[in-house]
Design a protein around this motif. Structure first.
Motif, PDB file in Angstrom:
ATOM      1  N   VAL A 151      44.943  48.112  46.973  1.00 50.54           N
ATOM      2  CA  VAL A 151      45.563  47.838  45.354  1.00 50.54           C
ATOM      3  C   VAL A 151      44.067  46.125  45.463  1.00 50.54           C
ATOM      4  O   VAL A 151      44.701  45.637  46.381  1.00 50.54           O
ATOM      5  N   VAL A 152      43.798  46.101  44.343  1.00 50.83           N
ATOM      6  CA  VAL A 152      43.117  44.942  44.424  1.00 50.83           C
ATOM      7  C   VAL A 152      43.519  43.767  42.696  1.00 50.83           C
ATOM      8  O   VAL A 152      43.104  44.994  41.552  1.00 50.83           O
ATOM      9  N   LEU A 153      43.808  43.117  42.807  1.00 48.16           N
ATOM     10  CA  LEU A 153      44.946  42.112  41.458  1.00 48.16           C
ATOM     11  C   LEU A 153      42.964  41.651  41.397  1.00 48.16           C
ATOM     12  O   LEU A 153      42.520  40.564  42.164  1.00 48.16           O
ATOM     13  N   GLU A 154      42.473  41.240  40.315  1.00 51.45           N
ATOM     14  CA  GLU A 154      42.391  40.680  39.522  1.00 51.45           C
ATOM     15  C   GLU A 154      42.607  39.213  38.751  1.00 51.45           C
ATOM     16  O   GLU A 154      42.820  40.486  37.362  1.00 51.45           O
ATOM     17  N   ALA A 155      42.694  38.162  38.497  1.00 53.45           N
ATOM     18  CA  ALA A 155      42.837  37.153  37.874  1.00 53.45           C
ATOM     19  C   ALA A 155      42.159  37.413  35.928  1.00 53.45           C
ATOM     20  O   ALA A 155      42.969  37.472  35.233  1.00 53.45           O
ATOM     21  N   GLY A 156      41.131  37.770  36.216  1.00 53.75           N
ATOM     22  CA  GLY A 156      40.141  37.877  35.168  1.00 53.75           C
ATOM     23  C   GLY A 156      40.051  39.086  34.253  1.00 53.75           C
ATOM     24  O   GLY A 156      40.645  40.193  34.586  1.00 53.75           O
ATOM     25  N   GLU A 157      39.444  39.556  33.408  1.00 58.84           N
ATOM     26  CA  GLU A 157      38.931  40.210  33.107  1.00 58.84           C
ATOM     27  C   GLU A 157      38.318  41.204  33.431  1.00 58.84           C
ATOM     28  O   GLU A 157      37.394  41.019  33.429  1.00 58.84           O
ATOM     29  N   ALA A 158      37.874  42.877  32.843  1.00 60.91           N
ATOM     30  CA  ALA A 158      37.553  43.786  33.183  1.00 60.91           C
ATOM     31  C   ALA A 158      36.051  43.598  32.023  1.00 60.91           C
ATOM     32  O   ALA A 158      36.324  43.043  31.140  1.00 60.91           O
ATOM     33  N   THR A 159      34.515  43.696  32.929  1.00 61.01           N
ATOM     34  CA  THR A 159      33.686  44.014  32.389  1.00 61.01           C
ATOM     35  C   THR A 159      33.091  45.178  32.657  1.00 61.01           C
ATOM     36  O   THR A 159      33.225  45.426  34.049  1.00 61.01           O
ATOM     37  N   GLY A 160      31.968  46.076  32.229  1.00 66.80           N
ATOM     38  CA  GLY A 160      31.211  46.907  33.116  1.00 66.80           C
ATOM     39  C   GLY A 160      31.727  48.058  34.190  1.00 66.80           C
ATOM     40  O   GLY A 160      30.737  48.280  34.570  1.00 66.80           O
ATOM     41  N   ARG A 161      32.841  48.296  33.191  1.00 67.12           N
ATOM     42  CA  ARG A 161      32.774  50.033  33.181  1.00 67.12           C
ATOM     43  C   ARG A 161      32.873  50.684  33.276  1.00 67.12           C
ATOM     44  O   ARG A 161      32.029  51.338  33.675  1.00 67.12           O
ATOM     45  N   THR A 162      31.956  50.183  31.301  1.00 63.09           N
ATOM     46  CA  THR A 162      30.671  51.098  31.160  1.00 63.09           C
ATOM     47  C   THR A 162      29.215  50.873  31.206  1.00 63.09           C
ATOM     48  O   THR A 162      29.657  48.848  31.139  1.00 63.09           O
TER      49      THR A 162
END
Lengths: 341, 603, 155
Positions: B32-43
């Motif tokens: 499991v990876v926790l990322e503080a920030g927002e997602a981008t670039g999934r598409t």
């Protein structure tokens, strides 16, 4: 049929047929590009991607045909006046019914693309001359290659465009042609990418792990119908996948079949149109050199292809005439400029 | 697996976290990876929305267009102000700058991390960079040598996809195994690179009493170029295109926008590795700020608390705790340190947050008498790379020199040139057009990346109850300075620029004070009665350095915490010295090495 | 004067002010956007005044630059507007008008330093002026940076 690997007339007819195939593979590219370039930036992303993917594969087809032609000792010719058709043009198949012009992205343009890529009936005879469909032409070429035997492959290997040099942002590498098997492989890629494999909607994967791709005809069908195909769909039924949104209004209003001669002499827009054609001419000369012993010239072709787009879009934003339509790229062949003194 | 939520918990979805997540997931572990920030670039569409935002940003700073939020704020160079002696700390934005010098670098808290806007220079450290103390009597020695990292550099170069030719790189003094081949051929040199090569390559440059050869050498780039068919024993290399649109970005297409962002994704970004990690089953949870590392019995980490937030301006949070067999902090140097300090964990060495190092970036610029073809191609495709090592390092820092393909962009060109011509010289029409073309085309910009030595007083710390962000978590408080060793290096670098400009017959326009100084260079200092100003290079190292003993080091050579044996703290923070190379390749190599250790241990 | 005539005149004036051709400006697709922006910031009257006065000078094709300078650039109200228009075409951004101008003619909240949009950045004329492309857009293709710069009017 007479056998004779050394029959020069027969080999000559084969080379002519391949040169003709080269011209045919090129002839539709300007039509596809006009539709592609006219799509407003950022809109119709899926449709634009489909057209772009087909253009990239047509360019691959040109390379493959050139490789086969080089392999049988021919000299592909790209930079002469007759190579580029005058648009609108009748493609020399489909009984002369198929007229291909330079039009903006529209339902009519997409219908034309479907007609260009339509799979041939299963019973069409392979013919090297007098064919009705491009499929017949390739089938005829294939038969001749088989018949003429291994000695027909007299071409120098260093004239082949191989993987790595040819970069086109698509999938698959050009086949280096040196014998019958590789020649047939090259031709198979062309036919399957266009029409599909054995009357399915797919191209056959040619490399392990390569994503299964739709044949060109079916890619365009998605735009026309407004739905995507699923992998499990079949050729004679409509697509059952998700919606493919198309905004037919988000298109630059390019006039149909632009021509330099229609533009006022001495006008700026005419100068820009001629500048486009000069870039296009340079691109063709670059391809010519690449197919005639300097395969690395394909690297120089890339910036020219990019420039074509920006010059075309600028033209498509300039009004000409009073009908609300704009200028556009005319893809007219220009001879090379005189050598600088 | 009983009693824990997953096998490995990774904090941070940047390049280090992505490299570990991919390898661990591919070995069959539940990650499991926790990322503080927002997602981008999934598409592709998601990524392009950031690119459009970038294009519309008036200031094309590195973070322009990328996610930012009150819940996971990233430092911005626009918040940096000069600091006055004995004045109050700088508190604009996220960092609290205590000084004496403002810390000049930023990073990005988002899925994909700072590789979304990096330059993609993939340069290996030199052997002596690992042994500064024993070679030059300054700094410290690593617990690893260059030779130890050789196979890991190769793996990192494969993961990123690096374009270079070994024949060029041997000129930098970097040793390579016989027959080593990079995945792709070097990015074709720019016209400027060749122009400078013709005039400067091989000419002598004086440093103190010694002369050195000026070596104009291509820089290995983490961006797609022509694959080298000899790579990998002749198996070749397949460039990786854009996430969600694999046919895009298969070659660099010259967007000239590596920073702030590559529209084509021809430049490597960690999204490409995350994609593979997820394909192997890793789960990435974004908008999840790790708030505490819990330490249980036997000094083992027993869990990580995190806050899942919503609302980028007025966030609300839902707290969670997650448990794993192993924990990896991969949130980059400052956030790793901040989290450990908040948790009072992993710090018996008292080195967490200390030894913060950057490459103070010193500019020198001149006008040439010929057009250079600037504002084309990647930001930099070559550098002067033969001055990175030498006996002078006992007395002052070394540096590498970026040859900037983008003219005076860092000073505001070409817009600033247009403004000067229009409002200053009252030009318009073709006179304006010709002036702009003439001036901008002759812009030669060199950037010197100076070394820093580890200094315990260069540090990131926190003031609980003091400065906090919108989630109530402490903001990083930075204390930072440039020492005499680095300042002398600045003077030497400046002198080299003067020599080169003279050799070129170029008009030296460099100014470090007054109205013509670079407005972005907020680190201002005097050295031997001369003014200098520098900016951050975007490199942040040293805050959880590795070593052979727990006394002075936070992690061991495998990046495992000395204090908590089920905790790894990875990234540039583990680097005991910074050398002169951009740190991403080295931190990636270290991550590959740590991943192998963890797979061995767990799978 | 019809609005399309006004727009045509606006483009003709812009061509003279920027040193690019009318066709090149039309090719950016930004003409009506910039015209509308001007009207939004300084109002119809001043915009029309600028266009009219500017286009008068085009009647002296041999002397356009001098006429523009006298009639427009040195005019205390039209000059700053014209310079801003040049900046707008070149950079895609608006620069706040000088304080004295705002004292005389009014201050709009739209009259602020800003980049209009991603598109105005992409279509800025400074990029073709320097023989390059907008950073982050209109990429020229792999290896395009190898050859010498191409300056001057491509057409």
């Amino acid at each position: 049929m007479s056998r004779g690997p050394g029959d020069p007339e027969r080999v000559g007819r084969l080379r002519d047929a391949l040169q003709h195939a080269l011209m045919l593979e090129h002839a539709t590219i300007p039509a596809y590009l006009c539709a592609l370039y006219s799509i407003e930036d950022g809109t119709n992303v899926e449709a634009a991607e489909i057209i772009r993917s087909v253009v990239m594969e047509e360019m691959l087809h040109m390379v493959l045909v050139a490789n086969v032609l080089n392999a049988v000792g021919g000299e592909p010719s790209v930079d002469h006046a007759g190579f580029v058709p005058r648009y609108p043009t009748q493609l020399p198949y489909s009984d002369g019914r198929l007229v291909v012009g330079l039009r903006r992205f529209s339902p009519e343009a997409v219908e034309t693309f479907l007609a260009i890529e339509r799979p041939e009936p299963a019973d069409a005879r392979p013919l090297v001359e007098g064919y009705d469909t491009i499929g017949q032409l390739y089938a005829g070429i294939e038969l001749e290659l088989r018949d003429l035997g291994p000695d027909v492959f007299t071409g120098r290997l260093d004239r082949q465009v191989g993987p790595g040099r040819f970069y086109y942002g698509g999938e698959g590498d050009p086949v280096v042609v040196r014998d019958l098997d590789s020649a047939l492989e090259a031709l198979e890629v062309i036919v399957e990418q266009g029409e599909g494999l054995d009357h399915t909607i797919h191209e056959a994967p040619h490399r392990v792990g390569r994503r299964d791709e739709l044949a060109h005809y079916f890619r365009f069908r998605q735009i026309a119908i407004g739905y995507r195909y699923r992998d499990s769909d079949v050729a004679n039924a409509p697509p059952t996948g998700p919606r493919l949104e198309v905004d037919w209004d988000a298109v630059l209003p390019m006039r149909d079949h632009p021509a330099v001669a229609e533009l006022p002499p001495g006008s700026e827009v005419r100068a820009l149109s001629q500048a486009f054609n000069r870039t296009y001419g340079e691109l063709l000369r670059c391809l010519h050199r690449a197919f005639n012993g300097q395969p690395d010239e394909l690297i120089a072709a890339v910036p020219l292809m990019y420039q074509l787009r920006y010059q075309a879009v600028a033209l498509m934003r300039i009004s000409c005439g009073s009908d609300g339509r704009t200028a556009g790229p005319s893809f007219e062949w220009t001879p090379p400029p005189p050598a600088a003194s | 697996m009983t009693g824990v939520d997953c096998d490995v918990l990774v904090v941070g979805a940047g390049i280090a976290g992505a490299i570990l997540a991919r390898r661990l997931a591919e070995s069959g572990l539940d990650v499991v990876v926790l990322e503080a920030g927002e997602a981008t670039g999934r598409t592709w569409a998601e990524y392009q929305s950031n690119i459009t935002a970038m294009l519309g940003s008036p200031a094309k700073v590195p973070n322009a267009g990328w996610p930012n939020s009150a819940a996971a704020p990233s430092p911005s160079v626009l918040d940096i102000r000069p600091l006055s002696h004995d004045g109050p700390p700088g508190t604009a934005g996220y960092f609290v700058q205590e000084g004496p010098q403002p810390f000049g670098s930023d990073y990005l808290r988002a899925r994909g991390g700072t590789t979304l806007h990096w330059y993609a220079h993939c340069i290996r450290m030199l052997p002596s960079d690992f042994a500064m103390k024993s070679t030059y009597g300054v700094g410290v020695d690593w617990p690893l040598t260059y030779d130890d990292l050789v196979p890991w550099y190769a793996e990192a170069e494969r993961e990123i996809g690096v374009a270079a030719d070994v024949e060029d790189q041997l000129r930098t003094g970097t040793p390579f195994p016989d027959g080593y081949v990079y995945p792709m051929h070097k990015i074709p040199p720019t016209y400027l690179d060749r122009w400078l090569t013709e005039r400067l390559d091989g000419t002598p440059v004086r440093i103190g009493q010694e002369t050195y050869p000026t070596g104009v050498v291509p820089v290995p780039g983490g961006r797609n170029s022509i694959p080298n068919p000899q790579y990998d024993g002749g198996r070749g290399f397949q460039p990786v295109g854009a996430v969600g649109r694999p046919t895009a970005g298969l070659r660099c297409e010259g967007n000239s926008s590596c920073i702030p962002g590559c529209p084509a994704q021809a430049k490597y970004n960690a999204l490409k590795t995350l994609q593979l990690a997820e394909a192997a089953g890793a789960r990435v949870i974004t908008q999840a700020v790790a708030s505490k590392v819990l330490v249980g019995s036997h000094d083992e980490v027993s869990g990580v608390e995190y806050l899942r937030w919503s609302g980028d301006v007025f966030p609300t949070v839902v707290p969670h705790t997650i448990t794993a067999r192993r924990y990896v902090l991969a949130a980059h140097s400052v956030e790793n340190a901040k989290l450990l300090l908040m948790s009072r964990a992993a710090n018996t060495s008292d080195q967490v947050g200390r030894n913060l190092m950057d490459h103070p970036f010193l500019l020198s610029w001149a006008r040439t008498d010929e057009p250079l073809g600037v504002f084309r191609g990647p930001g930099s495709t070559a550098g002067i790379e033969t001055l990175r090592d030498g006996p002078f390092r006992a007395r002052h820092s070394s540096f590498r020199t970026d040859i900037d393909n983008w003219g005076f962009q860092i000073l505001g060109s070409p817009g600033s040139d247009v403004a000067a011509a229009v409002y200053g010289d009252q030009l318009f029409g073709s006179a304006l057009r010709q002036r702009v073309a003439y001036d901008v085309q002759r812009q030669l910009m060199l950037g010197f990346l100076l070394e820093q030595l580890p200094d315990p007083d260069n540090r990131v710390t926190i003031k609980p109850g003091g400065y906090t962000d919108a989630l109530g978590l402490p903001r990083p408080v930075v204390h930072y300075d440039l020492d005499a060793w680095t300042r002398e290096g600045a003077a030497v670098a400046r002198d080299c620029a003067v020599q080169w400009f003279e050799e070129l017959g170029a008009d030296d326009l460099t100014a470090y004070d007054g109205p013509d100084r670079p407005m972005a260079a907020h680190q201002q200092f005097t050295w031997k009665d001369r003014p200098y100003c520098t900016l951050g290079a975007g490199h942040l190292c040293g805050t959880h350095r590795m070593g052979h003993t727990r006394t002075d080091h936070v992690v061991d050579p495998d990046q495992r915490s000395w204090d908590h044996r089920n905790l790894f703290v990875v990234g540039a923070g583990s680097m005991p010295t910074i050398g002169t190379s951009n740190p991403t390749l080295t931190l990636a190599a270290l991550a590959c090495r740590t991943a192998a250790v963890m797979v061995e241990e767990l799978a | 004067m019809s609005s399309s005539d006004l727009l045509d005149d606006f483009v003709s004036l812009s061509a003279a002010l920027t040193g690019f051709s009318v066709a090149q400006l039309q090719g950016t697709g930004m003409a009506s956007t910039y015209y509308a922006e001007l009207v939004a910031i300084v109002g119809d009257d001043l915009t029309v005044a600028l266009v009219r006065e500017g286009c008068l000078t085009l009647r002296w094709p041999d002397d356009v630059e001098e006429q523009l300078r006298l009639r427009v650039m040195e005019d205390p109200d039209l000059g700053p507007l014209a310079r801003n228009l040049v900046m707008l075409w070149y950079t895609g951004g608006w620069v706040q008008l000088p304080a004295e101008w705002r004292d005389r003619n009014g201050a709009s909240s739209l009259d602020a330093d800003r980049l209009l949009s991603a598109t105005s950045w992409t279509e800025g004329l400074m990029w073709p002026a320097i023989g390059a492309h907008p950073t982050g857009a209109k990429a020229p293709g792999f290896a395009s940076w190898v050859g010498p710069p191409v300056l001057g009017d491509p057409s």
